[in-house]
Design a protein around this motif. Structure first.
Motif, PDB file in Angstrom:
ATOM      1  N   ASN A 372       0.830  -1.212   0.000  1.00 61.40           N
ATOM      2  CA  ASN A 372       0.000   0.000   0.000  1.00 61.40           C
ATOM      3  C   ASN A 372       0.863   1.259   0.000  1.00 61.40           C
ATOM      4  OD1 ASN A 372      -2.442  -1.356  -0.042  1.00 61.40           O
ATOM      5  ND2 ASN A 372      -2.563  -1.498   2.191  1.00 61.40           N
ATOM      6  N   ASP A 373       1.996   1.209   0.727  1.00 63.40           N
ATOM      7  CA  ASP A 373       2.915   2.348   0.713  1.00 63.40           C
ATOM      8  C   ASP A 373       3.497   2.557  -0.681  1.00 63.40           C
ATOM      9  OD1 ASP A 373       2.456   2.810   3.356  1.00 63.40           O
ATOM     10  OD2 ASP A 373       4.276   1.818   4.075  1.00 63.40           O
ATOM     11  N   ILE A 374       3.766   1.461  -1.364  1.00 55.19           N
ATOM     12  CA  ILE A 374       4.283   1.566  -2.735  1.00 55.19           C
ATOM     13  C   ILE A 374       3.265   2.267  -3.627  1.00 55.19           C
ATOM     14  CG2 ILE A 374       4.769   0.184  -4.798  1.00 55.19           C
ATOM     15  CD1 ILE A 374       6.380  -1.670  -3.155  1.00 55.19           C
ATOM     16  N   TYR A 375       1.999   1.867  -3.532  1.00 52.06           N
ATOM     17  CA  TYR A 375       0.951   2.505  -4.332  1.00 52.06           C
ATOM     18  C   TYR A 375       0.860   4.001  -4.020  1.00 52.06           C
ATOM     19  CZ  TYR A 375      -0.684  -2.293  -5.188  1.00 52.06           C
ATOM     20  OH  TYR A 375      -0.771  -3.612  -5.547  1.00 52.06           O
ATOM     21  N   SER A 376       0.855   4.309  -2.738  1.00 47.61           N
ATOM     22  CA  SER A 376       0.691   5.706  -2.324  1.00 47.61           C
ATOM     23  C   SER A 376       1.859   6.567  -2.806  1.00 47.61           C
ATOM     24  CB  SER A 376       0.569   5.776  -0.805  1.00 47.61           C
ATOM     25  OG  SER A 376       0.564   7.106  -0.360  1.00 47.61           O
ATOM     26  N   ILE A 377       3.078   6.096  -2.592  1.00 45.62           N
ATOM     27  CA  ILE A 377       4.255   6.891  -2.964  1.00 45.62           C
ATOM     28  C   ILE A 377       4.365   7.014  -4.477  1.00 45.62           C
ATOM     29  CG2 ILE A 377       6.786   6.865  -2.942  1.00 45.62           C
ATOM     30  CD1 ILE A 377       6.622   5.780  -0.104  1.00 45.62           C
ATOM     31  N   SER A 378       4.061   5.945  -5.192  1.00 48.79           N
ATOM     32  CA  SER A 378       4.097   6.016  -6.662  1.00 48.79           C
ATOM     33  C   SER A 378       3.143   7.082  -7.182  1.00 48.79           C
ATOM     34  CB  SER A 378       3.727   4.649  -7.260  1.00 48.79           C
ATOM     35  OG  SER A 378       4.605   3.654  -6.822  1.00 48.79           O
ATOM     36  N   ILE A 669       0.987   1.856 -13.573  1.00 45.36           N
ATOM     37  CA  ILE A 669       0.476   1.646 -12.220  1.00 45.36           C
ATOM     38  C   ILE A 669      -0.097   2.928 -11.621  1.00 45.36           C
ATOM     39  CG2 ILE A 669       2.692   2.052 -11.026  1.00 45.36           C
ATOM     40  CD1 ILE A 669       1.853  -0.342  -9.190  1.00 45.36           C
ATOM     41  N   THR A 670       0.489   4.042 -11.933  1.00 48.51           N
ATOM     42  CA  THR A 670      -0.053   5.288 -11.371  1.00 48.51           C
ATOM     43  C   THR A 670      -1.437   5.581 -11.950  1.00 48.51           C
ATOM     44  OG1 THR A 670       1.179   6.520 -13.059  1.00 48.51           O
ATOM     45  CG2 THR A 670       2.192   6.304 -10.888  1.00 48.51           C
ATOM     46  N   TRP A 671      -1.635   5.209 -13.217  1.00 50.39           N
ATOM     47  CA  TRP A 671      -2.967   5.356 -13.811  1.00 50.39           C
ATOM     48  C   TRP A 671      -3.959   4.428 -13.120  1.00 50.39           C
ATOM     49  CZ3 TRP A 671      -6.393   2.125 -16.308  1.00 50.39           C
ATOM     50  CH2 TRP A 671      -7.460   2.746 -16.974  1.00 50.39           C
ATOM     51  N   LEU A 672      -3.515   3.210 -12.806  1.00 49.63           N
ATOM     52  CA  LEU A 672      -4.385   2.264 -12.107  1.00 49.63           C
ATOM     53  C   LEU A 672      -4.731   2.786 -10.709  1.00 49.63           C
ATOM     54  CD1 LEU A 672      -2.730  -1.180 -12.990  1.00 49.63           C
ATOM     55  CD2 LEU A 672      -4.597  -0.028 -14.157  1.00 49.63           C
ATOM     56  N   ILE A 673      -3.738   3.350 -10.037  1.00 46.10           N
ATOM     57  CA  ILE A 673      -3.976   3.900  -8.703  1.00 46.10           C
ATOM     58  C   ILE A 673      -4.977   5.045  -8.783  1.00 46.10           C
ATOM     59  CG2 ILE A 673      -2.900   5.099  -6.761  1.00 46.10           C
ATOM     60  CD1 ILE A 673      -0.292   3.593  -7.506  1.00 46.10           C
ATOM     61  N   ARG A 674      -4.801   5.892  -9.797  1.00 50.93           N
ATOM     62  CA  ARG A 674      -5.714   7.021  -9.972  1.00 50.93           C
ATOM     63  C   ARG A 674      -7.133   6.525 -10.246  1.00 50.93           C
ATOM     64  NH1 ARG A 674      -2.627   9.683 -13.164  1.00 50.93           N
ATOM     65  NH2 ARG A 674      -3.582   9.111 -15.138  1.00 50.93           N
ATOM     66  N   ALA A 675      -7.254   5.490 -11.089  1.00 49.64           N
ATOM     67  CA  ALA A 675      -8.574   4.936 -11.390  1.00 49.64           C
ATOM     68  C   ALA A 675      -9.212   4.340 -10.140  1.00 49.64           C
ATOM     69  CB  ALA A 675      -8.453   3.862 -12.472  1.00 49.64           C
ATOM     70  N   THR A 676      -8.382   3.678  -9.323  1.00 48.21           N
ATOM     71  CA  THR A 676      -8.894   3.111  -8.070  1.00 48.21           C
ATOM     72  C   THR A 676      -9.365   4.208  -7.137  1.00 48.21           C
ATOM     73  OG1 THR A 676      -7.346   1.267  -8.302  1.00 48.21           O
ATOM     74  CG2 THR A 676      -8.343   1.592  -6.130  1.00 48.21           C
ATOM     75  N   GLU A 677      -8.595   5.291  -7.048  1.00 49.51           N
ATOM     76  CA  GLU A 677      -8.982   6.411  -6.189  1.00 49.51           C
ATOM     77  C   GLU A 677     -10.280   7.044  -6.675  1.00 49.51           C
ATOM     78  OE1 GLU A 677      -5.626   8.949  -6.333  1.00 49.51           O
ATOM     79  OE2 GLU A 677      -4.491   7.867  -4.802  1.00 49.51           O
ATOM     80  N   ASP A 678     -10.420   7.179  -8.003  1.00 51.97           N
ATOM     81  CA  ASP A 678     -11.647   7.765  -8.543  1.00 51.97           C
ATOM     82  C   ASP A 678     -12.859   6.897  -8.204  1.00 51.97           C
ATOM     83  OD1 ASP A 678     -10.142   9.800  -9.558  1.00 51.97           O
ATOM     84  OD2 ASP A 678     -10.037   8.993 -11.607  1.00 51.97           O
TER      85      ASP A 678
END
Length: 761
Positions: A372-378, A669-678
């Protein structure tokens, strides 16, 4: 081979060891010259281990059921005496239970207080519910009830029953011999038949220790490399073949043979668990020997060190393991030659923490101990307009290599790496600065308990040593922390000496468990392992590795009909029990196997819903990683049960394709994280509005709509937001609540209208 003969051979092996140990002692006096301290330490360990054995955990003994309607001599006892009065009989049995003399006699027979109580409850139930007892027992009970017999006369019959429900009591001595792990060196007769030379290459990371061992490996006529990771085995496989030395690759999930006809090469690169201890080699290399103390995998290093049948064993690892390996080899009478190495390039600890991601520089690697830290920092790095590579443990090897190549490429705009401690070994990376995002790492101790501990000096050095590697563009490395408060803690950790290794792991073999099961045929595999470990005797040099994962799998497939050897092999499969889809697949594989139905390519494709598409969010990416693990499991089983897992080549093809799909997801991955956040934000907003409406009193719904929209309950601090954020409420559940609420309000409105019409009338 009969069980008695196996036990006999085990006992003979101990006798043989005593003779070998005596001979080794004489040899050591002339060649090894062990220090008095080493000898005294070794002697004290053996004396301590032999004198103080652990108490047996009898809670592991599961009583068997003895049917009350079986046995007996019919009404013979009644004809010779008289029918027994059940109420009087109950009093007699309870008096027997309370006698201290009987408890002491039972303890001498192996029944502690717990087992004595369980045995008595079963015995009392058996006697009271039995239609007819054996004639001799009936007569004794009748005499006791009449005052003509002594209550102690019940004891032989009680013990007979106790041994029926606890069959291990009759074979406890045999079980102790089978689970005697005090002399593991004798498990490998081929290695004991030759005089091996042990060469220890000791040094920190980036010191060239493994390089020198590999040079000897390449120069030998035959050799085997044993590494902790598939990536390392693959690297040596490629390096060897590039150097013109034919080398095969052997891992749990993969076999690559240089010669197309399947003929074995003289050299093999393998993972540590897959090395053969019966094949003779000229040179063997055991990498990362300090992992011999690992609570879960340490047994594999112990097996390789004691069992490899090679003229020279080249051991690579931390200097903290030198004394222990020397001590261990002293028990086999083998000489140890130590080569010490220093780091080729320096690295220093910075005096300043990074504190902000705005201070990142090209060549930085941020090390996290949480995905989760990896996702957040990325995501935060991407917001700052920077690109980063991502590496963590559950990624497929191909994806890790692709991310490493992206980070190392000087022409690629990606100059930042975010990774877990998976970068500590197995990947060649051009890192200038290691940044610890945290110094606390979750771990599992020897008892299988989860802990949150500050990283050890060994772990910190292993990770920090990746900065400024000899072959990279950065000739000096730097280490620091993200948080200012962590920096003095890191300096303290790195300033401490590495804790010396004191014990090596062991694991019961399939053969030992099979002999065990012969004596306890009704016990489950998980229970067999528990009893084995409880009875196991190890000396001070060893410990029994954690078996929780093994027991987890054993319990999962206990209801599936499999023979013991097959069940044991299935339970040694390396799977991530945290992944629900992987566990479900493991269960389905075992069930299909038990039906004697081959697991074909089409069957697997239906199970994993192949073909798969690139991930749209982090959840999809995690699922794809789980599917990759399932395909790994299939390949692992295919080398143990080729007939039942026949389509390994086809599975490997789609696994490579899946690796490519995952690589696409990780690159974005940052796009995936952004999509997950949305998606989460959308769910939170929907939940906030829905629950705000649900909480609104019905009489106010008609007016004041503007004020209601500004209600603070619809903000991020609302109950709905917290429920969604904490995972206690999903978007689907919220929509269902909304529909039910609308129906309820509509029904209330209809009822209200009907009531008003009635009043008007």
């Amino acid at each position: 081979m009969s069980v008695n003969r196996c036990v006999y051979l085990l006992s003979r092996s101990h006798i043989r060891y005593r003779v070998c140990a005596s001979t080794a002692a004489v040899t050591n006096n002339t060649t090894l010259h062990p220090t008095r301290r080493t000898f005294e330490k070794l002697s004290s360990r053996h004396s301590n281990s032999n004198s103080s054995s652990r108490p047996l955990d009898t809670s592991l003994f599961v009583p068997l059921t003895v049917k009350s309607d079986e046995g007996g001599d019919g009404p013979v006892g009644e004809e010779l005496t008289q029918p027994l009065d059940k109420s009087e009989l109950l009093k007699v049995l309870n008096r027997f239970y309370k006698r201290k003399e009987m408890q002491k006699l039972a303890a001498d027979q192996g029944l502690d207080a717990r087992l004595f109580h369980q045995a008595f409850v079963s015995f009392r139930k058996y006697v009271l519910e039995m239609n007819s007892l054996n004639a001799d027992f009936h007569i004794i009970l009748s005499d006791i009830c009449c005052g003509a017999g002594h209550i102690d006369d019940i004891f032989p019959y009680f013990m007979r029953h106790a041994k029926q429900i606890f069959p291990m009591l009759d074979c406890m001595d045999d079980l102790r011999k089978i689970s005697d792990l005090r002399v593991p060196a004798n498990w490998y007769p081929e290695a004991r038949a030759i005089q091996r030379k042990i060469v220890f290459h000791a040094g920190p990371t980036n010191s060239g220790k493994t390089y020198h061992a590999i040079q000897r490996f390449l120069a030998a006529k035959s050799g085997v490399y044993c590494g902790p990771l598939k990536l390392l085995a693959h690297e040596i496989y490629e390096k060897s073949n590039d150097a013109g030395v034919p080398c095969d690759l052997v891992t749990g999930e993969e076999r690559i043979f240089v010669y197309p006809e399947g003929r074995l090469s003289g050299h093999i690169a393998s993972t540590i668990e897959m090395c053969s201890v019966t094949t003779p080699y000229e040179v063997a290399v055991i990498d990362e020997i300090q992992m011999i103390k690992d609570p879960a995998r340490g047994w594999a290093w112990t097996r390789a060190l004691l069992g490899l049948c090679a003229e020279e064993i080249h051991v690579c690892g931390e200097a903290a393991a030198v004394d222990f390996v020397t001590e261990l080899m002293y028990t086999t009478g083998e000489e140890v030659e130590v080569h010490n190495y220093k780091r080729l390039t320096p690295f220093s600890v910075s005096n300043h923490a990074v504190e902000s991601l705005d201070n990142l520089k090209p060549g930085d690697c941020i090390v996290c101990f949480s995905k989760n830290d990896i996702y957040s920092i990325s995501r935060q790095i991407e917001v700052r307009g920077l690109e980063c590579a991502v590496i963590y443990g559950s990624l497929p090897p191909g994806t890790k290599l692709a991310q490493a190549k992206k980070f190392n490429d000087p022409d690629d705009p990606c100059k930042i790496l975010v990774a877990t401690d998976a970068v500590g070994m197995g990947l060649n990376l051009s890192i200038r600065r290691i940044i610890f995002n945290s110094l606390v790492k979750p771990s599992v101790n020897e008892k299988g308990e989860k802990e949150l501990d500050t990283i050890s000096t060994s772990q910190a050095l292993q990770i920090a040593g990746r900065a400024g590697r000899f072959s990279s563009v950065f000739k000096e490395g730097e280490v620091t922390t993200m948080q200012r408060d962590d920096l003095p803690v890191l300096k303290e950790i790195l300033g401490k000496p590495v804790d010396p290794i004191e014990t090596a792991g062991l694991h019961p073999t399939a053969e030992q468990i099979e002999i065990f099961a012969y004596h306890l045929p009704q016990a489950t595999l998980s229970n067999l392992i528990d009893i084995f470990v409880s009875l196991a005797q190890v000396d001070g040099l060893y410990f029994v590795c954690n078996i929780d994962d093994f027991k987890f799998l054993a319990d999962m497939i206990q209801h599936i009909p499999l023979n013991l050897r097959t069940r044991y092999v299935f339970c040694t499969a390396p799977i991530n029990k945290k992944q629900a889809f992987v566990c479900t697949s493991f269960l389905k594989f075992a069930r299909q196997f038990s039906r004697d139905e081959p697991l074909t390519f089409n069957w697997v494709c239906r199970h994993v819903n192949w073909p798969l598409v690139p991930p749209k969010n982090i959840k999809d990416l995690v699922h794809l990683e789980a599917v990759h693990d399932v395909l790994d499991l299939y390949l692992w089983l295919s080398y143990r049960f080729m007939d039942m897992f026949p389509d390994a080549n086809l599975i490997r093809d789609i696994q490579k394709e899946l690796d490519g799909i995952i690589q696409v997801g990780v690159r974005n991955i940052t796009w995936l994280i952004r999509a997950t956040e949305d998606q989460c934000a959308s769910a939170e907003n929907t939940a906030s509005i829905g629950l705000a409406v649900l909480d609104t009193p019905p009489l106010r719904r008609g007016r004041g709509t503007k004020n209601q929209r500004k209600d603070p309950r619809a903000t991020d601090s609302s109950l709905s937001s917290r429920l969604v954020r904490d995972g206690l409420l999903t978007k689907e559940l919220l929509q269902q609540l909304q529909r039910e609420w609308v129906r309820e309000q509509s029904q209330r409105g209809d009822d209200s209208n009907s009531a008003n019409k009635g009043k008007k009338k």
